[in-house]
Write a protein that holds these residues in place. Structure first.
Motif, PDB file in Angstrom:
ATOM      1  N   ILE A   1       0.828  -1.201   0.000  1.00 15.27           N
ATOM      2  CA  ILE A   1       0.000   0.000   0.000  1.00 15.27           C
ATOM      3  C   ILE A   1       0.867   1.258   0.000  1.00 15.27           C
ATOM      4  N   GLU A   2       2.013   1.230   0.657  1.00 18.57           N
ATOM      5  CA  GLU A   2       2.909   2.384   0.645  1.00 18.57           C
ATOM      6  C   GLU A   2       3.474   2.634  -0.754  1.00 18.57           C
ATOM      7  N   ALA A   3       3.696   1.555  -1.503  1.00 18.58           N
ATOM      8  CA  ALA A   3       4.141   1.716  -2.884  1.00 18.58           C
ATOM      9  C   ALA A   3       3.082   2.449  -3.694  1.00 18.58           C
ATOM     10  N   LEU A   4       1.825   2.094  -3.487  1.00 17.48           N
ATOM     11  CA  LEU A   4       0.737   2.767  -4.193  1.00 17.48           C
ATOM     12  C   LEU A   4       0.622   4.235  -3.783  1.00 17.48           C
ATOM     13  N   VAL A   5       0.649   4.482  -2.481  1.00 20.15           N
ATOM     14  CA  VAL A   5       0.491   5.852  -2.000  1.00 20.15           C
ATOM     15  C   VAL A   5       1.605   6.746  -2.538  1.00 20.15           C
ATOM     16  N   THR A   6       2.835   6.291  -2.497  1.00 27.12           N
ATOM     17  CA  THR A   6       3.937   7.120  -2.994  1.00 27.12           C
ATOM     18  C   THR A   6       3.901   7.251  -4.509  1.00 27.12           C
ATOM     19  N   HIS A   7       3.420   6.218  -5.189  1.00 25.67           N
ATOM     20  CA  HIS A   7       3.281   6.306  -6.643  1.00 25.67           C
ATOM     21  C   HIS A   7       2.240   7.362  -7.007  1.00 25.67           C
ATOM     22  N   VAL A   8       1.117   7.357  -6.320  1.00 22.57           N
ATOM     23  CA  VAL A   8       0.102   8.395  -6.537  1.00 22.57           C
ATOM     24  C   VAL A   8       0.703   9.779  -6.294  1.00 22.57           C
ATOM     25  N   ALA A   9       1.522   9.891  -5.275  1.00 21.69           N
ATOM     26  CA  ALA A   9       2.109  11.183  -4.919  1.00 21.69           C
ATOM     27  C   ALA A   9       3.077  11.704  -5.982  1.00 21.69           C
ATOM     28  N   THR A  10       3.591  10.829  -6.841  1.00 23.16           N
ATOM     29  CA  THR A  10       4.464  11.303  -7.917  1.00 23.16           C
ATOM     30  C   THR A  10       3.682  12.074  -8.972  1.00 23.16           C
ATOM     31  N   GLY A  11       2.380  11.812  -9.058  1.00 18.64           N
ATOM     32  CA  GLY A  11       1.560  12.454 -10.082  1.00 18.64           C
ATOM     33  C   GLY A  11       1.748  11.887 -11.462  1.00 18.64           C
ATOM     34  N   ARG A  12       2.381  10.719 -11.562  1.00 12.21           N
ATOM     35  CA  ARG A  12       2.697  10.159 -12.878  1.00 12.21           C
ATOM     36  C   ARG A  12       1.898   8.897 -13.201  1.00 12.21           C
ATOM     37  N   GLY A  13       0.841   8.615 -12.462  1.00 14.52           N
ATOM     38  CA  GLY A  13       0.100   7.398 -12.753  1.00 14.52           C
ATOM     39  C   GLY A  13      -1.277   7.420 -12.136  1.00 14.52           C
ATOM     40  N   PHE A  14      -1.531   6.439 -11.264  1.00 11.56           N
ATOM     41  CA  PHE A  14      -2.808   6.345 -10.586  1.00 11.56           C
ATOM     42  C   PHE A  14      -3.184   7.639  -9.863  1.00 11.56           C
ATOM     43  N   VAL A  15      -4.485   7.909  -9.810  1.00 10.85           N
ATOM     44  CA  VAL A  15      -5.010   8.835  -8.811  1.00 10.85           C
ATOM     45  C   VAL A  15      -5.465   7.985  -7.639  1.00 10.85           C
ATOM     46  N   ALA A  16      -5.618   8.603  -6.473  1.00  6.04           N
ATOM     47  CA  ALA A  16      -5.878   7.835  -5.258  1.00  6.04           C
ATOM     48  C   ALA A  16      -7.149   7.005  -5.363  1.00  6.04           C
ATOM     49  N   GLY A  17      -8.213   7.588  -5.902  1.00  2.23           N
ATOM     50  CA  GLY A  17      -9.472   6.857  -5.990  1.00  2.23           C
ATOM     51  C   GLY A  17      -9.357   5.595  -6.807  1.00  2.23           C
ATOM     52  N   ALA A  18      -8.674   5.679  -7.952  1.00  2.00           N
ATOM     53  CA  ALA A  18      -8.506   4.501  -8.800  1.00  2.00           C
ATOM     54  C   ALA A  18      -7.621   3.461  -8.133  1.00  2.00           C
ATOM     55  N   ALA A  19      -6.580   3.912  -7.452  1.00  3.52           N
ATOM     56  CA  ALA A  19      -5.682   2.980  -6.770  1.00  3.52           C
ATOM     57  C   ALA A  19      -6.414   2.211  -5.682  1.00  3.52           C
ATOM     58  N   LYS A  20      -7.196   2.925  -4.889  1.00  5.87           N
ATOM     59  CA  LYS A  20      -7.946   2.261  -3.818  1.00  5.87           C
ATOM     60  C   LYS A  20      -8.978   1.305  -4.391  1.00  5.87           C
ATOM     61  N   LEU A  21      -9.673   1.716  -5.425  1.00 10.41           N
ATOM     62  CA  LEU A  21     -10.726   0.881  -6.001  1.00 10.41           C
ATOM     63  C   LEU A  21     -10.162  -0.394  -6.621  1.00 10.41           C
TER      64      LEU A  21
END
Length: 284
Positions: free
Chosen positions: A175-195
């Motif tokens: 989950i930390e990999a996802l959160v930091t990836h979202v924070a880069t702004g280069r891929g997933f947005v948080a809603g899509a990642a969580k879903l």
């Protein structure tokens, strides 16, 4: 051959990932008894490892909520055997590629790409690469378009296994990999990642709080300087660990394979292989 891993992703990811979106693959997997929803994905991708439990799948897929995986595994193996799942998946990919590529599925370009991709895959090794190794143990399909899909799958899972090793080395959980990836702004947005990965708002907030406490995220949820450096280290390590296929194939043939891959990927995307926006996402 720095950069080959990123170029491979751009040129070929769609040729593998269509297996997760094409209706033909979903129909083939539900047709043998798997339940619609998440089950075809988890069973289809993990079947090469045998009838493994949710713990193994959560570990090797890495950024999915283990609670979500446990809802469909091991139940899937009571509905269809791994061998049946693998055959259904390949049958679905066959139908999907035939539809998406049309007459081009029998082209010289597909045959050439299949030959080059298979040779590139020969540069992969199995040590520490469980998903790659499992798929490498499968028989090669005979048809060039299916051999190409299998080769791309091998290279993609090889790369993914190395990416997970980089995340572990740098102390990021799934989950930390996802959160930091979202924070880069280069891929997933948080809603899509969580879903798509099955994380609740509460679990996501807890991960953000932990990363903030470690100095990786700032108070607004963006990457700190240390957080950005951490993500850079992950990407550098991932690319370094993914060089085996391209070192084996050589620069000239790698460039030719990339050229072929971009053309074929363009065809399947333009033929409607994916929902809008799917390939604006990156790898977490």
């Amino acid at each position: 051959m720095a950069g080959d891993e990123k170029r491979f992703k751009a040129a070929f990811d769609s040729l593998h990932a269509l297996a997760y979106f094409a209706p033909e693959v979903d129909a083939a997997l539900t047709g043998i008894g798997l339940r619609p929803g998440r089950m075809p994905y988890f069973a289809g991708r993990s079947a090469a490892m045998g009838a493994v439990g949710p713990e193994v799948v959560a570990a090797t897929f890495y950024n999915f909520n283990p609670e979500v995986v446990a809802r469909v595994l091991p139940r899937a193996w009571t509905l269809a055997t791994p061998a049946q799942v693998l055959q259904a998946r390949l049958d679905g990919v066959d139908k999907a590629l035939t539809r998406l590529l049309g007459d081009h599925v029998k082209s010289d370009e597909v045959a050439e790409a299949a030959e080059l991709a298979r040779e590139a895959a020969a540069g992969c090794t199995g040590e520490g690469r469980p998903l790659y190794a499992a798929h490498a143990g499968l028989d090669w399909p005979g048809e060039p378009h299916l051999a190409l899909w299998h080769a791309v799958t091998l290279i993609r899972e090889y790369r993914g296994d190395g990416h997970i090793a980089a995340l572990v080395l740098n102390g990021l959980s799934g989950i930390e990999a996802l959160v930091t990836h979202v924070a880069t702004g280069r891929g997933f947005v948080a809603g899509a990642a969580k879903l798509t990965r099955g994380w609740s708002d509460e679990q996501w907030a807890a991960a953000e709080a932990g990363l903030t406490g470690r100095g990786i995220l700032d108070a607004d949820g963006g990457l700190t300087e240390a957080g950005a450096a951490l993500r850079d280290r992950v990407e550098i390590a991932t690319e370094a660990a993914a060089q085996g296929p391209w070192q084996h194939l050589g620069a000239e043939r790698t460039a030719r394979l990339e050229e072929l891959g971009r053309g074929l990927s363009r065809r399947v995307v333009e033929a409607g292989a994916f929902p809008d926006g799917v390939f604006t996402r990156g790898r977490a």
